[in-house]
Design an enzyme around this catalytic site. Structure first.
Site, mmCIF file in Angstrom:
data_model
loop_
_atom_site.group_PDB
_atom_site.id
_atom_site.type_symbol
_atom_site.label_atom_id
_atom_site.label_comp_id
_atom_site.label_asym_id
_atom_site.label_seq_id
_atom_site.Cartn_x
_atom_site.Cartn_y
_atom_site.Cartn_z
ATOM 1 N N ARG A 91 0.865 -1.189 0.000
ATOM 2 C CA ARG A 91 0.000 0.000 0.000
ATOM 3 C C ARG A 91 0.896 1.233 0.000
ATOM 4 O O ARG A 91 1.750 1.398 0.859
ATOM 5 C CB ARG A 91 -0.895 -0.011 1.239
ATOM 6 C CG ARG A 91 -1.827 1.209 1.360
ATOM 7 C CD ARG A 91 -2.799 1.270 0.205
ATOM 8 N NE ARG A 91 -3.835 2.263 0.405
ATOM 9 C CZ ARG A 91 -3.691 3.570 0.187
ATOM 10 N NH1 ARG A 91 -2.522 4.039 -0.201
ATOM 11 N NH2 ARG A 91 -4.695 4.393 0.374
ATOM 12 N N GLU A 99 -11.195 4.325 -5.731
ATOM 13 C CA GLU A 99 -11.279 2.871 -5.769
ATOM 14 C C GLU A 99 -11.703 2.356 -7.147
ATOM 15 O O GLU A 99 -12.420 3.034 -7.889
ATOM 16 C CB GLU A 99 -12.289 2.377 -4.718
ATOM 17 C CG GLU A 99 -11.963 2.781 -3.289
ATOM 18 C CD GLU A 99 -10.756 2.059 -2.742
ATOM 19 O OE1 GLU A 99 -10.316 1.069 -3.360
ATOM 20 O OE2 GLU A 99 -10.252 2.482 -1.685
ATOM 21 N N ARG A 142 -1.277 -5.164 5.047
ATOM 22 C CA ARG A 142 -0.517 -4.753 3.856
ATOM 23 C C ARG A 142 0.770 -4.036 4.268
ATOM 24 O O ARG A 142 0.805 -3.322 5.272
ATOM 25 C CB ARG A 142 -1.359 -3.817 2.983
ATOM 26 C CG ARG A 142 -2.651 -4.430 2.490
ATOM 27 C CD ARG A 142 -3.502 -3.433 1.731
ATOM 28 N NE ARG A 142 -3.899 -2.311 2.585
ATOM 29 C CZ ARG A 142 -4.729 -1.343 2.202
ATOM 30 N NH1 ARG A 142 -5.249 -1.373 0.978
ATOM 31 N NH2 ARG A 142 -5.041 -0.362 3.018
#
Length: 276
Positions: A91, A99, A142
């Site tokens: 990330r 998104e 992440r």
């Protein structure tokens, strides 16, 4: 006969004396050379070579970077790579793009596909490197990182094109936040990408309704439901909890999901204060 003998002796003495003077003169000449001149003709020492090496080292990255093989681009701010023979999601630190396939959304947000497409093209065939900050992972597991392609910052490039906003500024992972914000301000001034639609990109996320209806304006009139809401709590599309105070830039336009009397109450509920 004596005169000739004296003459030869005198000549011999003069010859010997002359040789002695030549040797002393030669020695004196060498010793009389100033030290500064001697230093100029002396071969260079190793210090100059060390200086050159140091100047080359200055061009190396200040922080350690690790090269990772790219598996695929997930969206504009997330990629999948291989680390220690395992697939990991990376990330991008300090940036957020619209998104493209969020499970809580019906479809991609405006400019989401453009952000993903740019990142795919930017990374294609390049040398991918990641640079960690202090905190290594987020609450989703992440890896949080600054990402580089052939030495060029992925965060900076996507911000320059107006396809991302500076977001998720959580100390101590703030190494390049000032640089990123300066790039964002330039993109905002140029009105490109997400900044081409007024009120679409806000501090707590993206609002597609402003793209779908260009005539829609951010609410500025008092809402009777929230008249007594001193501190407004809002949850972004990505699940981030942010609260707004009356002096904040987004207070008037925020429709709260929770109301609080004090900032302390909001913080206890897991909200962070808006940066503006």
């Amino acid at each position: 006969m004596r005169i000739k003998l004296y003459t030869w002796c005198l000549i011999l003495v003069l010859i010997l004396t002359g040789c002695s003077l030549d040797e002393s003169s030669s020695t004196a000449t060498k010793n009389d050379i100033p030290e500064s001149v001697q230093e100029q003709v002396d071969p260079p020492d190793e210090s100059s070579a060390e200086t050159e090496i140091e100047s080359l080292e200055d061009t190396e990255p200040e922080y350690e970077r690790t090269e990772v093989p790219l598996v695929r681009v997930i969206d504009g701010d997330t990629i999948k790579v291989i680390i220690n023979n395992k697939e990991e999601n990376i990330r991008f630190l300090l940036v957020d793009t619209p998104e493209t396939n969020h499970p809580r959304m019906d479809g991609p947000q405006p400019f989401g596909p453009e952000a993903k497409e740019f990142m795919e093209e930017f990374m294609e065939g390049g040398k991918i490197e990641i640079e960690l900050d202090v905190s290594e992972r987020d609450h989703y597991g992440r890896i949080l990182a600054y990402v580089y392609v052939n030495g060029v910052s992925a965060q900076e490039e996507i911000l320059k094109r107006g396809l991302a906003r500076v977001a998720y500024i959580f100390p101590p992972n703030t190494r390049y936040v000032d640089t990123y914000q300066a790039i964002q301000e330039k993109a905002q001034a140029e009105g490109i990408g997400i900044w081409s639609v007024e009120n679409y990109a806000q501090e707590d996320g993206f609002y597609p309704e402003y793209v779908e209806d260009p005539d829609l304006k951010a609410p500025t009139e008092e809402n009777p439901v929230t008249d007594n809401c001193t501190v407004k709590g809002n949850i972004s599309s990505s699940g981030e909890k942010i609260y707004h105070v009356e002096t904040g830039a987004y207070y008037d336009r925020t429709i709260p999901e929770e109301c609080f009397n004090t900032e302390q109450e909001a913080q206890k509920a897991g909200y962070r204060k808006s940066m503006r």
